[in-house]
Design an enzyme around this catalytic site. Structure first.
Site, PDB file in Angstrom:
ATOM      1  N   HIS A 193      50.887  71.141 138.172  1.00  0.00           N
ATOM      2  CA  HIS A 193      50.790  70.449 136.881  1.00  0.00           C
ATOM      3  C   HIS A 193      49.456  69.715 136.884  1.00  0.00           C
ATOM      4  O   HIS A 193      49.279  68.735 137.615  1.00  0.00           O
ATOM      5  CB  HIS A 193      51.960  69.473 136.729  1.00  0.00           C
ATOM      6  CG  HIS A 193      51.937  68.687 135.447  1.00  0.00           C
ATOM      7  ND1 HIS A 193      52.427  69.189 134.272  1.00  0.00           N
ATOM      8  CD2 HIS A 193      51.495  67.435 135.169  1.00  0.00           C
ATOM      9  CE1 HIS A 193      52.299  68.280 133.318  1.00  0.00           C
ATOM     10  NE2 HIS A 193      51.730  67.203 133.839  1.00  0.00           N
ATOM     11  N   ASP A 200      58.576  75.471 128.574  1.00  0.00           N
ATOM     12  CA  ASP A 200      58.474  74.058 128.976  1.00  0.00           C
ATOM     13  C   ASP A 200      59.705  73.289 128.506  1.00  0.00           C
ATOM     14  O   ASP A 200      59.614  72.126 128.090  1.00  0.00           O
ATOM     15  CB  ASP A 200      57.202  73.416 128.446  1.00  0.00           C
ATOM     16  CG  ASP A 200      56.719  72.262 129.329  1.00  0.00           C
ATOM     17  OD1 ASP A 200      57.206  72.144 130.473  1.00  0.00           O
ATOM     18  OD2 ASP A 200      55.861  71.489 128.878  1.00  0.00           O
TER      19      ASP A 200
END
Length: 433
Positions: free
Chosen positions: A188, A314
């Site tokens: 991330h 997501d």
């Protein structure tokens, strides 16, 4: 809904199979959970006795979608989402495989927890579920997890979820160690110090709304550092969620240098921009934040060219208590399992992306990167596939969503195209009526 495993013939379909660069008319024969044949002219003659013959009437048949980044609450936060509810939502959205993130309680950082996830999902879910394991113990960014043991236990990749590993030495060691196991490191890319108190994209709109902004540099700085570590180690690296043109430039240079790197973009960042936040709509507060329209169109072009490998949902369910708050105080995250494909079809209908490219990014490429079966209609592949009606118009009603939380950024959105049938392991697990 049919839950038996009688042979199925999907007849008179438009077959989309990126693994064979195929887009054309044909039929698919399924038996014993496996694709037996997928070509033009199979017909009803010669199929096994008792075969369920389904006339697709020109609808698309494609490999089931593989969602490479979904946050599921179980274990520890079942009030947000369970494997059972997530799998119902996934099936309704054409997703036949969910890859769940390790930010559970306990964190997925040991073999016993991986085993629990696999067994629990097998017992309660109607789609395939595979875990990513934590890259560092407790997702604290310090001590590396046992990558070899975790991969042997069934972890398909390694990530600290929505946290960046900021210690460069830890990341270097992880890339080096993972290389020997051909394990994929998923990062991330967001520097928490540069994010600071930011809650949306830094720029004029944030200033007008009176909100602290998050600069593109918070993403680009981490990605640039990691590309240098990949060059140093030769490891396999995947950027979990790129959002801006600065990052695309860095990724392009890394690819040109021959580095083994790949990247995802979320369906939210491909179909929405910062202006959609409007009057402080907290269901559009996501991490990383929605960027400018220029960034969005650049991401779409990157998917079309193959620079961005994967489109993911997501999916991040958040309940009312943490979403119905002032924008700066609300939790980030939006659900997406049920809307990923329909939102993606917007890009197809607009002419920005070919349907085969969309299916490749949502199915074939994730399967390749994670070493999973699926993502193909080749004979011998698992019978995980979807039937898509490209032309059905519909309006999303959050009350109809199967996720336990309803924090969708597409509340009352108008879509064209949806899943008509989802088949997992040769069984129909969802059928739109």
């Amino acid at each position: 809904m049919r839950t038996d495993r009688r042979p199925i013939l999907l007849a008179n379909a438009r077959l989309i199979d990126p693994s064979r660069d195929l887009d054309g008319p044909g039929d698919v024969l399924i038996a014993d959970g496996t694709i037996r044949d997928a070509r033009r002219g199979i017909g009803a003659a010669g199929v096994p006795e008792g075969t369920d013959i389904i006339n697709c009437a020109g609808k698309v048949v494609a490999p089931g979608l593989i969602d490479m980044r979904a946050f599921v609450g179980e274990p520890g936060a079942g009030h947000r989402e369970t494997f059972a509810s997530a799998s119902l939502a996934a099936a309704a959205g054409g997703i036949t495989t969910i890859v769940c993130q390790p930010d559970t309680n306990p964190v997925i950082d040991n073999s016993a927890t991986v085993d629990f996830i696999l067994r629990r999902a097998r017992d309660t879910a109607i789609v395939n579920i595979h875990p990513m394991a934590a890259l560092t113990k407790g997702m604290k960014g310090g001590e590396m997890t046992e990558i070899g043991l975790l991969k042997a236990a069934g972890a398909v990749a390694f990530t600290d979820g929505d946290k960046s590993v900021m210690n460069a030495l830890v990341m270097r060691r992880a890339l080096t160690y993972a290389r020997d196991f051909d394990a994929l490191i998923v990062q991330h890319t967001e520097d928490p110090d540069l994010v600071g108190e930011g809650v949306m994209n830094e720029g004029e709109l944030a200033s007008r709304l009176g909100l602290f902004g998050i600069p593109n540099a918070s993403e680009a700085v981490v990605l640039e550092r990691d590309m240098r570590l990949v060059a140093l180690t030769g490891g396999r690296y995947h950027a979990a969620s790129l959002t801006c043109t600065d990052s695309l430039d860095i990724l392009r240079r890394a690819r040109e240098a021959g580095l083994n790197v790949s990247a995802s973009a979320s369906i939210n960042h491909l179909t929405l921009n910062e202006n959609d936040i409007g009057p402080y709509r907290t269901f559009l507060k996501v991490s990383p934040p929605l960027r400018t329209e220029q960034d969005r169109t650049a991401l779409v072009a990157a998917v079309a060219s193959g620079l961005i490998d994967v489109i993911m949902s997501d999916h991040n369910p958040q309940d009312v208590e943490v979403k119905r708050l002032p924008f700066a105080e609300a939790a980030a995250g939006a659900i997406g399992l049920e809307t990923m494909l329909s939102a993606g079809l917007r890009l197809v209908h607009s002419g920005d992306i070919e349907l085969k490219t969309l299916i490749r990014a949502m199915s074939t490429r994730p399967a390749e990167l994670l070493g999973l079966p699926g993502g193909s209609l080749r004979p011998g592949s698992p019978a995980d596939m979807i039937v898509i009606d490209l032309d059905t118009p519909w309006v999303l009603d959050p009350a109809d969503l199967k996720s336990q939380c309803k924090n969708t950024p597409f509340d009352e959105a108008r879509f064209t195209g949806r899943v008509a049938r989802t088949i997992v392991d040769g069984r129909t697990v969802y059928e739109h009526v």
